[in-house]
Design an enzyme around this catalytic site. Sequence first.
Site, PDB file in Angstrom:
ATOM      1  N   ASP A 170      38.826-103.303  -8.498  1.00 25.70           N
ATOM      2  CA  ASP A 170      40.186-102.613  -9.378  1.00 25.70           C
ATOM      3  C   ASP A 170      40.875-101.429  -8.235  1.00 25.70           C
ATOM      4  O   ASP A 170      40.574-102.054  -6.751  1.00 25.70           O
ATOM      5  CB  ASP A 170      39.613-101.314 -10.623  1.00 25.70           C
ATOM      6  CG  ASP A 170      40.055-101.132 -11.371  1.00 25.70           C
ATOM      7  OD1 ASP A 170      41.598-100.560 -11.146  1.00 25.70           O
ATOM      8  OD2 ASP A 170      39.261-100.958 -12.505  1.00 25.70           O
TER       9      ASP A 170
ATOM     10  N   HIS B 186      46.046-103.246 -11.288  1.00 19.95           N
ATOM     11  CA  HIS B 186      45.010-102.511 -10.998  1.00 19.95           C
ATOM     12  C   HIS B 186      44.139-103.382  -9.614  1.00 19.95           C
ATOM     13  O   HIS B 186      43.022-103.718  -9.934  1.00 19.95           O
ATOM     14  CB  HIS B 186      43.706-102.841 -12.216  1.00 19.95           C
ATOM     15  CG  HIS B 186      43.653-102.014 -13.585  1.00 19.95           C
ATOM     16  ND1 HIS B 186      43.156-100.216 -13.346  1.00 19.95           N
ATOM     17  CD2 HIS B 186      44.603-101.437 -13.922  1.00 19.95           C
ATOM     18  CE1 HIS B 186      43.172 -99.774 -13.867  1.00 19.95           C
ATOM     19  NE2 HIS B 186      44.323-100.477 -14.914  1.00 19.95           N
TER      20      HIS B 186
ATOM     21  N   GLU C 220      46.666-102.263 -18.847  1.00 17.49           N
ATOM     22  CA  GLU C 220      47.326-101.046 -18.774  1.00 17.49           C
ATOM     23  C   GLU C 220      48.065-101.845 -17.022  1.00 17.49           C
ATOM     24  O   GLU C 220      47.894-101.860 -16.121  1.00 17.49           O
ATOM     25  CB  GLU C 220      46.527 -99.816 -17.686  1.00 17.49           C
ATOM     26  CG  GLU C 220      45.362 -99.301 -19.126  1.00 17.49           C
ATOM     27  CD  GLU C 220      44.724 -98.290 -18.279  1.00 17.49           C
ATOM     28  OE1 GLU C 220      44.633 -97.601 -19.118  1.00 17.49           O
ATOM     29  OE2 GLU C 220      43.780 -98.673 -17.630  1.00 17.49           O
TER      30      GLU C 220
END
Length: 573
Positions: A186, A257, A320
């Site tokens: 991440d 990410h 996202e």
Amino acid sequence: MATSSSSSLSSASSSAAAVSVVPRPARVVPGAGAFVLTAATGVTHPPELAAEAAWLRGALGPATGCLLAPGPGITLLLDPDALPAEGYRLEITTSAVELRGGSAAGVFAGLQTLRQLLPADAFRRARVRTAEWSLPVCVIEDEPAFGWRGVMLDVARHFLPKQDVLRFVDLMAVHRLNVLHLHLTDDQGWRIEVPGWPRLTSVGAWRTGSMRGSRQHETFDERPHGGYYTGDDLREIVAYAADRHITVVPEIDLPAHVQAAVAAYPSLGAVPVEGVRTRWGGLSDGVLAPTEEALGFCRDVLAEVCTIFPSRYVCVGGDEVPTGPWERMGHPDPGSLGGWFVAELAGMLAAHGRVLFGWDEVLAGGAAVPSDALIGGWRGEHGTIAAARAGFDVVACPDTSVYLDYRQGEGADEPIPVGPLLTLADVYAFRPVPSALSAEDGARVLGGQAQIWTEHMDSVRRIDYMAFPRLCAFAEAVWSGAGSGPSSEPESGPGSESGSGSGDFADFVARLTSGHLARLDALGVEYRPLHGPHPWQTRPDAAGWPRERADREAELLELTRDIRGAVGVDGGE
Ligand code: ACM
């Protein structure tokens, strides 16, 4: 995937409570008397069950002093014609124990129940007493409601040392959970060694400090944090989990990410980033550039992942993804790049005979998503509903039901309270198949997955606090299909504190307090007491950001327009 009911034994939850097993077995018929485990008790098994017998000896031998050598006493058998694959039948009489499984996994599940029928000291690592090790006479028939009983562990936001991951695998096995989804990368850290890309771990696995508490407060510590797993560490985790009938599903979160990877190799990024990320939340600019170099990086990483992890599914994230960085680099069609990456990544996995697992945002890519993809429906129930209606297999992980980073009480002393309230009762009420789905679409829901995002969990002690006992409630939801009986809803309703409900939830809490919490104590799990945190479990130094459930529901409705529009399944929810 709903469980089928056997006609030979009646469902009897009060009997199940009497034996205090978690998750609750499907059918229990209690009897009179006990089988007493002694130094003379032996184990017999066919060669195919040698690993399960070895596990039993390893688990019970040190705690009980009964070494369970080959011989009469406990008999393990395979009975695939009579039993479902993960099902088992355990029959205990005063003179013998017989455990039949539909497969080795079924036998292993039955061994978990057998262990729980002993006093809680059977969960210790060595002997603390010599009292009788009695197993109550009973017959138990059991099988899981769902085949995917997963937990996602985020080892990227905070690195979890290998020995703590192995311990977590043991705790999963106790609860008959069978998929460990490891979120390995991440913005805040890259945790897997990849040959040819040394800076991923020499640079990307470390950060200078971390945000302390929730993001509104803009407070940071100055404590360096980091760590990563070598290939052999991960192979060990995979093998250890496999010995416990648990599949490890790796996740490399792409194409967003990736700030840690871009910090290590800046030319991979769409735009520059400032080192490995130290803050939580919001969307990072760490997004891959749509270049041959970035695709080559993905190819190398996924090739290594496929050599280490045998799982059919490999998660490539897809959640996202901000398009801002692609706009800023001047790409003419930034809105198309998420789908383009998904198609490329699916092709790379297919070359290794693997199948893409993506978070529900990937559905916005439309035709780019291969028809065999598995979707993780996380944005409330919307992701699960959209994926199933669009014909995809799906694992339900709705944040409002199973995100174990969300606060579990309303008290002022709840540590770092983020998200909407998610009590033990709320998790217990989780149903993987949304009621809005037809039977046909609902059959595409393979099961459920609890998620442990670790922004606010910097050690295994904090994971214990956030995960337990809510993970016990989750296990019952996915193994037992908890609450499918007549009195399924916790009386005190969503958001209530535990302990005052009726029906299945009250029965669950009774089993926790009469037996299961003592097992967690014996295992050394620092769970949240049902009434709230111990003083040393509070975090007055780190402020949270509690939210109202209704606000989150409204936000999710807005956020999921992307996928509901893309797959044309809006309405009817
Ligand atoms: C997620 O929670 N971003 C999958």
